[in-house]
Design a protein around this motif. Structure first.
Motif, mmCIF file in Angstrom:
data_model
loop_
_atom_site.group_PDB
_atom_site.id
_atom_site.type_symbol
_atom_site.label_atom_id
_atom_site.label_comp_id
_atom_site.label_asym_id
_atom_site.label_seq_id
_atom_site.Cartn_x
_atom_site.Cartn_y
_atom_site.Cartn_z
ATOM 1 N N THR A 35 -31.105 12.167 18.050
ATOM 2 C CA THR A 35 -30.956 13.122 19.148
ATOM 3 C C THR A 35 -32.281 13.326 19.877
ATOM 4 O O THR A 35 -33.328 13.508 19.246
ATOM 5 C CB THR A 35 -30.459 14.474 18.622
ATOM 6 O OG1 THR A 35 -29.222 14.270 17.931
ATOM 7 C CG2 THR A 35 -30.255 15.456 19.760
ATOM 8 N N ARG B 262 -31.243 19.148 9.813
ATOM 9 C CA ARG B 262 -29.855 18.864 10.164
ATOM 10 C C ARG B 262 -29.689 18.402 11.607
ATOM 11 O O ARG B 262 -28.780 17.657 11.925
ATOM 12 C CB ARG B 262 -28.992 20.115 9.921
ATOM 13 C CG ARG B 262 -28.656 20.315 8.437
ATOM 14 C CD ARG B 262 -27.726 19.190 8.002
ATOM 15 N NE ARG B 262 -27.453 19.178 6.571
ATOM 16 C CZ ARG B 262 -28.073 18.430 5.677
ATOM 17 N NH1 ARG B 262 -29.073 17.654 6.066
ATOM 18 N NH2 ARG B 262 -27.740 18.436 4.410
ATOM 19 N N GLY B 263 -30.552 18.838 12.503
ATOM 20 C CA GLY B 263 -30.439 18.455 13.902
ATOM 21 C C GLY B 263 -31.513 19.152 14.708
ATOM 22 O O GLY B 263 -31.930 20.263 14.367
ATOM 23 N N GLY C 11 -20.428 17.367 7.536
ATOM 24 C CA GLY C 11 -21.180 16.724 8.602
ATOM 25 C C GLY C 11 -20.280 16.230 9.715
ATOM 26 O O GLY C 11 -19.085 16.012 9.523
ATOM 27 N N PRO C 12 -20.840 16.026 10.907
ATOM 28 C CA PRO C 12 -20.060 15.457 12.010
ATOM 29 C C PRO C 12 -19.547 14.069 11.661
ATOM 30 O O PRO C 12 -20.142 13.362 10.845
ATOM 31 C CB PRO C 12 -21.075 15.397 13.164
ATOM 32 C CG PRO C 12 -22.185 16.323 12.777
ATOM 33 C CD PRO C 12 -22.231 16.317 11.290
ATOM 34 N N ASP D 52 -21.798 10.873 10.802
ATOM 35 C CA ASP D 52 -23.171 11.209 10.432
ATOM 36 C C ASP D 52 -23.381 10.975 8.940
ATOM 37 O O ASP D 52 -22.421 10.862 8.163
ATOM 38 C CB ASP D 52 -23.476 12.667 10.778
ATOM 39 C CG ASP D 52 -24.976 12.941 10.896
ATOM 40 O OD1 ASP D 52 -25.759 11.964 10.947
ATOM 41 O OD2 ASP D 52 -25.365 14.124 10.943
ATOM 42 N N THR E 221 -30.688 14.097 8.346
ATOM 43 C CA THR E 221 -29.498 13.443 8.881
ATOM 44 C C THR E 221 -29.890 12.349 9.880
ATOM 45 O O THR E 221 -30.929 12.437 10.547
ATOM 46 C CB THR E 221 -28.565 14.438 9.586
ATOM 47 O OG1 THR E 221 -29.246 14.987 10.728
ATOM 48 C CG2 THR E 221 -28.140 15.549 8.648
ATOM 49 N N LEU E 222 -29.046 11.357 9.979
ATOM 50 C CA LEU E 222 -29.265 10.322 10.983
ATOM 51 C C LEU E 222 -29.208 10.918 12.385
ATOM 52 O O LEU E 222 -29.955 10.505 13.276
ATOM 53 C CB LEU E 222 -28.211 9.219 10.830
ATOM 54 C CG LEU E 222 -28.246 8.431 9.517
ATOM 55 C CD1 LEU E 222 -27.152 7.364 9.527
ATOM 56 C CD2 LEU E 222 -29.610 7.798 9.287
ATOM 57 N N SER E 223 -28.330 11.900 12.587
ATOM 58 C CA SER E 223 -28.208 12.497 13.918
ATOM 59 C C SER E 223 -29.482 13.211 14.345
ATOM 60 O O SER E 223 -29.827 13.237 15.535
ATOM 61 C CB SER E 223 -27.019 13.466 13.955
ATOM 62 O OG SER E 223 -27.165 14.495 13.005
ATOM 63 N N GLU F 96 -26.708 11.364 5.596
ATOM 64 C CA GLU F 96 -28.054 11.740 5.207
ATOM 65 C C GLU F 96 -28.831 10.502 4.785
ATOM 66 O O GLU F 96 -28.263 9.564 4.215
ATOM 67 C CB GLU F 96 -28.031 12.715 4.027
ATOM 68 C CG GLU F 96 -27.520 14.098 4.362
ATOM 69 C CD GLU F 96 -27.601 15.024 3.164
ATOM 70 O OE1 GLU F 96 -27.778 16.230 3.377
ATOM 71 O OE2 GLU F 96 -27.478 14.548 2.022
#
Length: 242
Positions: free
Chosen positions: A173, A41-42, A129-130, A133, A167-169, A135
């Protein structure tokens, strides 16, 4: 000295079953082996989960093993929980502070570094999701051609069917910590990896001072050629136990 616990951390588009053969062999040799879920997830939250898991589920020395994105997670989690003595990177990212996966892969020749990511990935929204953002799942053809091209078709199909999205985030990050600066590390490099090109893996491993082992394998070398990963983990465990 007691044998260290081995904690196996999967990456994107995989789950703990990607470690089955490695885990079974290590267990047969008397090691305590754990393969926790990686939330994907991050960076910060995934590392916090892993460090909490290690702190609560292990005693004594620990060797952390990360595949692919799992390398980012172990790099961030290793100094925050448990008595981690060594890091093993298997076809993995070994980021410095501030580096993201997207940055590392940019210009690398990775099959995923393409102008239109939707040609290799299925990108979908997810609840909670934010804002902005999403998947990312690997397209079926991407698994067969780039991710697991050296697995039998039936095994590669299981990867397609059971993949866990990232996730793309998590990819965008930057890493917050680089535990390899203070811990010994080892790297298994799949020389036929089309997701993280071998030259990119080698550059990161050399920067980290990792002891490098090459294996003629795809991105999922621990599945297609598990003996190489097992041997490296045993070497790391022997040093951790001293």
């Amino acid at each position: 000295m007691a044998k260290p616990s081995i904690v196996l951390v999967h990456g994107a588009w995989a789950d703990a079953s990607s470690w089955n053969t490695v885990a079974s062999e290590l267990r047969s040799l008397g090691f305590t082996v754990l393969a926790p879920p990686n939330p994907l997830r991050g960076v910060a939250s995934d590392a916090a989960y892993l460090s909490s898991f290690v702190a609560q589920r292990t005693t004594g020395p620990v060797v952390l093993v990360g595949h692919s994105y799992g390398g980012v997670v172990i790099s961030n989690a290793a100094t925050a929980g448990g008595d981690v003595k060594g890091l093993v990177y298997v076809n993995a990212f070994i980021p410095a502070e501030g580096e993201s996966i997207f940055q590392i892969l940019g210009g690398s020749g990775s099959a995923l570094d393409v102008p239109d990511p939707t040609t290799v990935l299925d990108v979908v929204g997810y609840p909670g999701g934010p804002e902005g953002d999403a998947e990312a799942f690997l397209k079926e053809d991407s698994v067969y051609r780039y991710f697991a091209q050296d697995l039998p078709e039936e095994d590669a199909w299981l990867v397609v069917a059971g993949q866990r999205p990232i996730t793309l985030s998590a990819n965008a990050t930057g890493s917050e910590k680089a535990a390899w600066r203070t811990l010994p590390s080892w790297a298994v490099i799949g020389t036929e990896d089309r997701v993280i090109p071998p030259a990119t893996q080698r550059s990161m491993a050399e920067r980290a001072g990792s002891k490098i082992t090459d294996v003629a394998a795809s991105h999922v070398s621990m599945v297609s050629h598990p003996e190489a990963t097992i041997e490296v983990i045993l070497t790391a465990a022997a040093e951790a136990g001293n």
